[in-house]
Scaffold this active site. Sequence first.
Site, short mmCIF file in Angstrom:
data_model
loop_
_atom_site.label_atom_id
_atom_site.label_comp_id
_atom_site.label_asym_id
_atom_site.label_seq_id
_atom_site.Cartn_x
_atom_site.Cartn_y
_atom_site.Cartn_z
N SER A 114 0.83 -1.20 0.00
CA SER A 114 0.00 0.00 0.00
C SER A 114 0.86 1.26 0.00
O SER A 114 1.93 1.30 0.62
CB SER A 114 -0.90 0.01 1.24
OG SER A 114 -1.57 1.25 1.37
N TYR A 135 -2.17 5.37 -4.39
CA TYR A 135 -3.22 6.37 -4.21
C TYR A 135 -2.76 7.65 -4.90
O TYR A 135 -1.59 8.02 -4.81
CB TYR A 135 -3.47 6.66 -2.73
CG TYR A 135 -4.33 5.65 -2.01
CD1 TYR A 135 -5.63 5.40 -2.43
CD2 TYR A 135 -3.84 4.97 -0.90
CE1 TYR A 135 -6.43 4.49 -1.77
CE2 TYR A 135 -4.64 4.06 -0.22
CZ TYR A 135 -5.93 3.83 -0.66
OH TYR A 135 -6.73 2.92 0.00
N THR A 161 -5.57 2.65 -7.14
CA THR A 161 -6.90 2.65 -6.53
C THR A 161 -7.63 3.89 -7.02
O THR A 161 -7.17 5.02 -6.80
CB THR A 161 -6.81 2.63 -5.01
OG1 THR A 161 -6.17 1.41 -4.61
CG2 THR A 161 -8.19 2.68 -4.38
N LYS A 237 -7.93 -0.49 -9.66
CA LYS A 237 -8.72 -1.13 -8.60
C LYS A 237 -9.84 -0.20 -8.18
O LYS A 237 -9.62 0.97 -7.83
CB LYS A 237 -7.82 -1.44 -7.40
CG LYS A 237 -8.55 -2.06 -6.21
CD LYS A 237 -7.57 -2.39 -5.09
CE LYS A 237 -8.26 -2.97 -3.88
NZ LYS A 237 -8.99 -1.94 -3.12
N HIS A 261 -14.08 -1.56 -2.54
CA HIS A 261 -13.20 -1.20 -1.42
C HIS A 261 -13.64 -1.89 -0.13
O HIS A 261 -13.54 -1.33 0.97
CB HIS A 261 -13.17 0.32 -1.22
CG HIS A 261 -11.83 0.85 -0.80
ND1 HIS A 261 -10.96 1.45 -1.68
CD2 HIS A 261 -11.21 0.87 0.41
CE1 HIS A 261 -9.87 1.82 -1.02
NE2 HIS A 261 -9.99 1.48 0.25
N ARG A 264 -16.09 0.01 2.04
CA ARG A 264 -15.56 1.13 2.83
C ARG A 264 -15.66 2.48 2.11
O ARG A 264 -15.25 3.49 2.66
CB ARG A 264 -14.11 0.85 3.22
CG ARG A 264 -13.99 -0.26 4.24
CD ARG A 264 -12.61 -0.85 4.31
NE ARG A 264 -11.62 -0.05 5.03
CZ ARG A 264 -11.46 -0.04 6.36
NH1 ARG A 264 -12.25 -0.77 7.12
NH2 ARG A 264 -10.51 0.67 6.91
N ASP A 292 -12.35 -8.38 -5.90
CA ASP A 292 -12.00 -7.97 -4.54
C ASP A 292 -13.29 -7.65 -3.78
O ASP A 292 -14.29 -7.27 -4.40
CB ASP A 292 -11.12 -6.72 -4.60
CG ASP A 292 -10.86 -6.10 -3.24
OD1 ASP A 292 -10.16 -6.74 -2.44
OD2 ASP A 292 -11.36 -4.99 -2.99
N ARG A 296 -13.76 -14.79 1.49
CA ARG A 296 -13.52 -15.35 2.82
C ARG A 296 -13.19 -16.84 2.81
O ARG A 296 -13.02 -17.43 3.88
CB ARG A 296 -14.77 -15.14 3.71
CG ARG A 296 -15.12 -13.68 3.99
CD ARG A 296 -14.06 -13.02 4.85
NE ARG A 296 -14.37 -11.63 5.15
CZ ARG A 296 -13.95 -10.59 4.42
NH1 ARG A 296 -13.23 -10.81 3.33
NH2 ARG A 296 -14.25 -9.35 4.75
N ARG A 316 -9.12 -8.45 4.66
CA ARG A 316 -9.36 -8.47 6.11
C ARG A 316 -8.98 -9.79 6.80
O ARG A 316 -8.38 -9.75 7.87
CB ARG A 316 -10.82 -8.15 6.41
CG ARG A 316 -11.19 -6.67 6.28
CD ARG A 316 -12.64 -6.49 6.72
NE ARG A 316 -13.13 -5.14 6.59
CZ ARG A 316 -13.80 -4.68 5.53
NH1 ARG A 316 -14.01 -5.47 4.48
NH2 ARG A 316 -14.26 -3.43 5.51
#
Length: 361
Positions: A114, A135, A161, A237, A261, A264, A292, A296, A316
Amino acid sequence: MPDLQAPPAPALCLDDFEGLAAGVLPVEVREFVAGGSGTETTLRLNRSALDGVTVVPRVLAGVAEAEVGCRLVGGQVGMPVVVAPMAYQRLVHPGGELLLARAAAAAGVPYVISTLSSFPLEEIAEVAPSWFQLYWLRDRAVVESLIDRAEAAGCGALMVTVDVPVMGRRLRDVRNGFALPEDVVAANLVGARSEAHVGVPGLSAVAAHTASAFEPAVSWQDLEWLRSKTKLPLFLKGILDPRDAVRAVQVGADGIVVSNHGGRQLDGAVASVNALPRIVDAVGKECEVLLDSGIRSGTDVLRALALGASGVLIGRPLLWALAVDACGEALELLRKELGDAMLLAGCANVQDAARLTTGRA
């Protein structure tokens, strides 16, 4: 008699790591990781939409063991999985990005660094084959410097992103007045200590930092400029509309990450998996398409492959695993789940999974 406490049960699925992490993380950090924007409608929808995808298995395939490895962005990977870019990983473990990147390398999957990583990108790229997530910042000179640094560090792809003109209103962080501790910084940025470290009741300090650092008016012309600045494979993304996917290919994108995202950003946005088929139809023959948001399990990876994705990003669950020093176990569990799901669906390899048909529960 001594007070003997039973050791925690081993994780049997990726969701179990969240419960384990709850025992070691402060509440405000757990909420920063777990939360979505607004009323968290899209956060919940990502999961329910994936659960609604059914796969039609094939039988009598004569397969004893499924091969989960495949090619992605021109290279061989251990499974069609990429570790998603996630900011400030030292929030959950002192080893942060370095620990998770090493686990990704051991699993043979790409790790995406990131822009807001809490170790410098060069240090992370040294321990694992990595991509770099960008970013778009207000200072274009800094953007150009980050691209140059990613290339010099040997990053294998650039992932921009594109869904954060402003940070979504994440009410858990606002209620908690969430701010970064002093020892967790955006290590790739000059003046790493910032508004993100200044806690104010009723405000998110991380959102304040984003507002001051990120360029809200980024456009397709900026992406054309970026494409002219680097020869690295370029992923965008945050694409959910097929029209944007087509435009991305026109400006030279090598891949699309279908993503909201993780729930989010825009609350009420379409679930990523629901957007995936139309984007695959629009550009799937011209570029790689990754899914994305909400992944899980190995079954979720199989669902994505059957819907036409080249692979998935997972986020996550790996942060929860990082919190309890179990990144490698989490990735190995995902690999086993995927192998079992493919075998049960009659798939010898990832190519077979892409030929499965799907329905809706």
